[in-house]
Scaffold this active site. Structure first.
Site, PDB file in Angstrom:
ATOM      1  N   ILE A   7     -34.258   1.167   1.722  1.00 29.26           N
ATOM      2  CA  ILE A   7     -34.940  -0.079   1.929  1.00 29.26           C
ATOM      3  C   ILE A   7     -35.252  -0.669   0.425  1.00 29.26           C
ATOM      4  CG2 ILE A   7     -37.150  -1.112   2.873  1.00 29.26           C
ATOM      5  CD1 ILE A   7     -37.214   1.176   4.685  1.00 29.26           C
ATOM      6  N   ASP A  29     -36.275   5.507 -10.215  1.00 24.78           N
ATOM      7  CA  ASP A  29     -35.718   6.287  -9.152  1.00 24.78           C
ATOM      8  C   ASP A  29     -35.302   7.650  -9.658  1.00 24.78           C
ATOM      9  OD1 ASP A  29     -34.591   5.463  -5.978  1.00 24.78           O
ATOM     10  OD2 ASP A  29     -34.099   7.360  -6.888  1.00 24.78           O
ATOM     11  N   THR A  88     -45.564   3.613   6.495  1.00 24.68           N
ATOM     12  CA  THR A  88     -44.918   3.689   7.959  1.00 24.68           C
ATOM     13  C   THR A  88     -45.868   3.713   8.939  1.00 24.68           C
ATOM     14  OG1 THR A  88     -43.776   5.300   9.315  1.00 24.68           O
ATOM     15  CG2 THR A  88     -44.925   6.179   7.541  1.00 24.68           C
ATOM     16  N   ASP A  89     -45.403   3.346  10.236  1.00 24.71           N
ATOM     17  CA  ASP A  89     -46.310   3.216  11.382  1.00 24.71           C
ATOM     18  C   ASP A  89     -46.369   4.658  11.787  1.00 24.71           C
ATOM     19  OD1 ASP A  89     -43.480   4.010  12.245  1.00 24.71           O
ATOM     20  OD2 ASP A  89     -43.602   2.198  13.774  1.00 24.71           O
ATOM     21  N   GLU A  90     -45.444   5.411  11.187  1.00 26.29           N
ATOM     22  CA  GLU A  90     -45.685   7.010  11.752  1.00 26.29           C
ATOM     23  C   GLU A  90     -47.142   7.497  11.386  1.00 26.29           C
ATOM     24  OE1 GLU A  90     -42.337   9.391  11.223  1.00 26.29           O
ATOM     25  OE2 GLU A  90     -40.932   7.630  11.183  1.00 26.29           O
ATOM     26  N   TYR A 143     -44.016  14.826   7.211  1.00 28.20           N
ATOM     27  CA  TYR A 143     -43.705  13.630   6.496  1.00 28.20           C
ATOM     28  C   TYR A 143     -44.637  12.443   6.725  1.00 28.20           C
ATOM     29  CZ  TYR A 143     -41.916   8.747   6.444  1.00 28.20           C
ATOM     30  OH  TYR A 143     -41.792   7.376   5.939  1.00 28.20           O
ATOM     31  N   LYS A 170     -47.502  10.594   4.032  1.00 23.84           N
ATOM     32  CA  LYS A 170     -47.795   9.197   3.971  1.00 23.84           C
ATOM     33  C   LYS A 170     -49.128   8.765   4.310  1.00 23.84           C
ATOM     34  CE  LYS A 170     -44.746   6.393   3.213  1.00 23.84           C
ATOM     35  NZ  LYS A 170     -44.137   6.224   1.948  1.00 23.84           N
ATOM     36  N   PRO A 176     -25.252  13.896  18.370  1.00 25.54           N
ATOM     37  CA  PRO A 176     -26.718  14.862  18.637  1.00 25.54           C
ATOM     38  C   PRO A 176     -27.811  13.874  19.182  1.00 25.54           C
ATOM     39  CG  PRO A 176     -26.305  14.785  16.161  1.00 25.54           C
ATOM     40  CD  PRO A 176     -25.000  13.992  16.776  1.00 25.54           C
ATOM     41  N   ASN A 222     -33.794   6.307  22.463  1.00 25.59           N
ATOM     42  CA  ASN A 222     -32.848   6.736  21.449  1.00 25.59           C
ATOM     43  C   ASN A 222     -31.478   6.609  22.164  1.00 25.59           C
ATOM     44  OD1 ASN A 222     -34.558   7.052  19.394  1.00 25.59           O
ATOM     45  ND2 ASN A 222     -34.822   9.209  19.725  1.00 25.59           N
ATOM     46  N   ASP A 261     -34.855  19.688  20.916  1.00 27.28           N
ATOM     47  CA  ASP A 261     -35.736  18.543  20.452  1.00 27.28           C
ATOM     48  C   ASP A 261     -36.458  18.901  19.150  1.00 27.28           C
ATOM     49  OD1 ASP A 261     -36.951  16.343  20.866  1.00 27.28           O
ATOM     50  OD2 ASP A 261     -38.270  16.767  22.336  1.00 27.28           O
TER      51      ASP A 261
HETATM   52  P1  NAD Z   1     -34.716   6.701   1.436  1.00 26.62           P
HETATM   53  O1  NAD Z   1     -34.871   8.155   1.534  1.00 26.62           O
HETATM   54  O2  NAD Z   1     -33.437   6.205   1.746  1.00 26.62           O
HETATM   55  O3  NAD Z   1     -34.879   6.562  -0.223  1.00 26.62           O
HETATM   56  C1  NAD Z   1     -36.110   7.284  -1.055  1.00 26.62           C
HETATM   57  C2  NAD Z   1     -35.650   6.924  -2.356  1.00 26.62           C
HETATM   58  O4  NAD Z   1     -36.884   7.351  -3.389  1.00 26.62           O
HETATM   59  C3  NAD Z   1     -34.353   7.476  -3.086  1.00 26.62           C
HETATM   60  O5  NAD Z   1     -33.660   6.597  -3.742  1.00 26.62           O
HETATM   61  C4  NAD Z   1     -34.932   8.712  -3.538  1.00 26.62           C
HETATM   62  O6  NAD Z   1     -34.129   9.062  -4.891  1.00 26.62           O
HETATM   63  C5  NAD Z   1     -36.301   7.939  -4.277  1.00 26.62           C
HETATM   64  N1  NAD Z   1     -37.201   9.106  -4.595  1.00 26.62           N
HETATM   65  C6  NAD Z   1     -37.373  10.300  -3.671  1.00 26.62           C
HETATM   66  N2  NAD Z   1     -38.381  11.034  -4.519  1.00 26.62           N
HETATM   67  C7  NAD Z   1     -38.578  10.518  -5.785  1.00 26.62           C
HETATM   68  C8  NAD Z   1     -39.260  10.623  -6.646  1.00 26.62           C
HETATM   69  N3  NAD Z   1     -40.085  11.855  -6.985  1.00 26.62           N
HETATM   70  N4  NAD Z   1     -39.451   9.998  -7.864  1.00 26.62           N
HETATM   71  C9  NAD Z   1     -38.452   8.822  -7.864  1.00 26.62           C
HETATM   72  N5  NAD Z   1     -37.701   8.577  -6.824  1.00 26.62           N
HETATM   73  C10 NAD Z   1     -37.856   9.275  -5.686  1.00 26.62           C
HETATM   74  O7  NAD Z   1     -35.963   6.108   2.181  1.00 26.62           O
HETATM   75  P2  NAD Z   1     -36.231   4.800   2.737  1.00 26.62           P
HETATM   76  O8  NAD Z   1     -35.712   4.563   4.212  1.00 26.62           O
HETATM   77  O9  NAD Z   1     -35.461   3.485   2.056  1.00 26.62           O
HETATM   78  O10 NAD Z   1     -37.741   4.569   2.687  1.00 26.62           O
HETATM   79  C11 NAD Z   1     -38.463   3.926   1.782  1.00 26.62           C
HETATM   80  C12 NAD Z   1     -39.767   3.735   1.899  1.00 26.62           C
HETATM   81  O11 NAD Z   1     -40.250   3.038   2.907  1.00 26.62           O
HETATM   82  C13 NAD Z   1     -40.447   5.409   2.218  1.00 26.62           C
HETATM   83  O12 NAD Z   1     -41.663   5.156   1.416  1.00 26.62           O
HETATM   84  C14 NAD Z   1     -40.555   5.437   3.544  1.00 26.62           C
HETATM   85  O13 NAD Z   1     -41.600   6.324   3.773  1.00 26.62           O
HETATM   86  C15 NAD Z   1     -40.949   3.733   3.942  1.00 26.62           C
HETATM   87  N6  NAD Z   1     -40.471   3.540   5.339  1.00 26.62           N
HETATM   88  C16 NAD Z   1     -39.316   3.909   5.849  1.00 26.62           C
HETATM   89  C17 NAD Z   1     -38.972   3.410   7.118  1.00 26.62           C
HETATM   90  C18 NAD Z   1     -37.498   3.712   7.475  1.00 26.62           C
HETATM   91  O14 NAD Z   1     -37.286   3.239   8.740  1.00 26.62           O
HETATM   92  N7  NAD Z   1     -36.581   4.012   6.639  1.00 26.62           N
HETATM   93  C19 NAD Z   1     -39.682   2.849   7.766  1.00 26.62           C
HETATM   94  C20 NAD Z   1     -41.019   2.483   7.243  1.00 26.62           C
HETATM   95  C21 NAD Z   1     -41.415   2.908   6.106  1.00 26.62           C
HETATM   96  P1  TYD Z   2     -35.067   9.028  12.540  1.00 27.06           P
HETATM   97  O1  TYD Z   2     -33.626   8.192  12.410  1.00 27.06           O
HETATM   98  O2  TYD Z   2     -34.712  10.566  12.001  1.00 27.06           O
HETATM   99  O3  TYD Z   2     -36.387   8.260  12.292  1.00 27.06           O
HETATM  100  P2  TYD Z   2     -37.717   8.675  12.542  1.00 27.06           P
HETATM  101  O4  TYD Z   2     -37.861  10.182  12.914  1.00 27.06           O
HETATM  102  O5  TYD Z   2     -38.422   8.367  11.279  1.00 27.06           O
HETATM  103  O6  TYD Z   2     -38.263   7.885  13.714  1.00 27.06           O
HETATM  104  O7  TYD Z   2     -34.941   9.320  14.200  1.00 27.06           O
HETATM  105  C1  TYD Z   2     -34.969   8.366  14.969  1.00 27.06           C
HETATM  106  C2  TYD Z   2     -35.268   8.931  16.288  1.00 27.06           C
HETATM  107  O8  TYD Z   2     -34.008   9.575  16.833  1.00 27.06           O
HETATM  108  C3  TYD Z   2     -36.241   9.854  16.487  1.00 27.06           C
HETATM  109  O9  TYD Z   2     -36.777  10.043  17.980  1.00 27.06           O
HETATM  110  C4  TYD Z   2     -35.186  11.337  16.350  1.00 27.06           C
HETATM  111  C5  TYD Z   2     -34.072  10.942  16.979  1.00 27.06           C
HETATM  112  N1  TYD Z   2     -32.872  11.610  16.288  1.00 27.06           N
HETATM  113  C6  TYD Z   2     -31.852  12.076  17.371  1.00 27.06           C
HETATM  114  O10 TYD Z   2     -32.129  12.073  18.523  1.00 27.06           O
HETATM  115  N2  TYD Z   2     -30.657  12.731  16.733  1.00 27.06           N
HETATM  116  C7  TYD Z   2     -30.568  12.782  15.380  1.00 27.06           C
HETATM  117  O11 TYD Z   2     -29.439  13.363  15.043  1.00 27.06           O
HETATM  118  C8  TYD Z   2     -31.376  12.182  14.491  1.00 27.06           C
HETATM  119  C9  TYD Z   2     -31.278  12.347  13.211  1.00 27.06           C
HETATM  120  C10 TYD Z   2     -32.796  11.653  15.083  1.00 27.06           C
END
Ligand code: NAD
Ligand code: TYD
Length: 339
Positions: free
Chosen positions: A12, A33, A125-127, A153, A157, A208, A252, A275
């Site tokens: 992101i 980063d 995150t909404d989590e 995780y 957060k 999977p 999913n 699971d």
């Molecule tokens: P990602 O895992 O793709 O990227 C994380 C980045 O942070 C990487 O480039 C990594 O090198 C860097 N990083 C990790 N530890 C670090 C550290 N100690 N110092 C500096 N850099 C570090 O994650 P993402 O999916 O892009 O998520 C980004 C943010 O958005 C996160 O905070 C996550 O909690 C939040 N978020 C993600 C989602 C999603 O669906 N992916 C949804 C809501 C919120």
């Molecule tokens: P994920 O992409 O890991 O995001 P999050 O756990 O943060 O929502 O997983 C999305 C959903 O998909 C989650 O319910 C777990 C499921 N999942 C699978 O069923 N198989 C997989 O291999 C992965 C990675 C996730």
């Protein structure tokens, strides 16, 4: 305006950097980063030569280095994307999640206090709200929903969010928090459901699906999330939390079947596996606040966004194939071999 974007080599954060550099040609962006397994410098290659962009490889937990960078750059705004972000890895080993997600947030906010900024934005995150039951489709997460995190995780957060609000109340740090639902789009690391399914399907490998695949996520195209953060930075109220999501709930199994269909692959590739421990059942965001206050609405419909995403993975095979050929292989075997 000078902005430090942490975690900008990830999914992101990189999309956010592209959005900001394109929309605000006068802004300076510094990406901080650590380049963990999830960070990929090749993702940023299109902006590396941009004179308004600088990349710094550093850990947000390294206080001395973070302070040095603030002293050097004197940023106006900090947007913190840096995090350990994968639930399954947090179940396997929570420690680094607590370090980066909680203590790293503290270091960044201390630097903001020390050097002064106009805004610290925490990408959450909404989590943090935990989950909702499948038989109550009338329930949604609002900003008032109590924090009730399930995984290491999401609890890391949630802890960071509490700390951010404490820095606002105690020290008057000008903070905002966004809590977004699941994102999808380009540069999504292939350990997550959508890119993993696309990559495996293209390689005719098993797909999977945890449990029965009935868990529901509320999917949002990554650019819509970036636009929401942009709006919060420019127009959001300090001290406020904004939920971000586009009412796009899908199970999913529906997602995996849809990807099979789009790629012309047989559903027989789907493999139901054990699971996830503590698996959250349903996430669903109520985005009324950000819509009413800031006029945000998602622009990309899922039916179109998923096609664009699949097309991106087809056109950028070398990006994800390089990841699959590295250390990721060991992770994959450990997570999925005897599952
Ligand atoms: P990602 O895992 O793709 O990227 C994380 C980045 O942070 C990487 O480039 C990594 O090198 C860097 N990083 C990790 N530890 C670090 C550290 N100690 N110092 C500096 N850099 C570090 O994650 P993402 O999916 O892009 O998520 C980004 C943010 O958005 C996160 O905070 C996550 O909690 C939040 N978020 C993600 C989602 C999603 O669906 N992916 C949804 C809501 C919120
Ligand atoms: P994920 O992409 O890991 O995001 P999050 O756990 O943060 O929502 O997983 C999305 C959903 O998909 C989650 O319910 C777990 C499921 N999942 C699978 O069923 N198989 C997989 O291999 C992965 C990675 C996730």
């Amino acid at each position: 305006m000078k902005m430090i974007v942490t975690g900008g080599a990830g999914f992101i954060g990189s999309n956010f950097i592209f959005h900001i550099l394109k929309k605000y040609p006068s802004y300076g962006v510094i990406c901080l980063d650590k380049l963990t397994y999830a960070g990929n410098l090749s993702t940023l290659k299109s902006v590396m030569e941009n004179p308004n962009f600088r990349f710094v490889k550093e850990d947000i937990c390294n206080r001395a280095a973070v302070y040095r960078l603030f002293e050097e750059e004197k940023p106006d705004v900090v947007v913190n994307f840096a995090a350990e972000s994968h639930v399954d890895r947090s179940i396997d080993n929570p420690e680094i999640f607590l370090q980066t997600n909680i203590l790293g947030t503290q270091v960044l906010m201390d630097a903001c206090r020390q050097y002064g900024i106009t805004r610290y934005h925490q990408v959450s995150t909404d989590e943090v709200y935990g989950d909702l039951p499948l038989d109550r489709p009338d329930l949604f997460f609002t900003e008032e929903t109590p924090i009730h995190a399930s995984s290491p995780y999401s609890s890391s957060k949630a802890a960071a969010d509490l700390l951010v609000l404490a820095y606002y109340r105690t020290y008057g740090l000008p903070v905002t928090i966004s809590r977004c639902s699941n994102n999808y789009g380009p540069y999504h690391f292939p350990e997550k459901l959508i890119p993993l399914t696309i990559a495996n399907a293209l390689n005719d490998k098993p797909l999977p699906v945890y449990g029965q695949g009935l868990n529901v996520r509320d999917w949002l195209y990554v650019e819509d999330h970036c636009k929401a953060i942009d709006l919060i930075l420019h127009k959001g109220r300090v001290g406020e939390i904004y939920n971000v999501g586009g009412h796009n709930e899908m199970a999913n199994i529906e997602i995996v079947k849809l990807i099979c269909k789009e790629l012309g692959k047989p559903e027989s590739l789907i493999k139901f596996v054990a699971d996830r421990k503590g698996h959250d059942m349903r996430y669903a965001i109520d985005p009324t606040k950000i819509h009413r206050e800031l006029g945000w609405l998602p622009e990309t419909k899922f039916a179109y966004g998923i096609k664009k995403t699949i097309a991106w993975y087809l056109e950028n095979r070398e990006w994800w194939e390089e990841i699959l050929s590295g250390d990721y292989q060991q992770y994959y075997e450990k997570m999925y071999q005897n599952r």
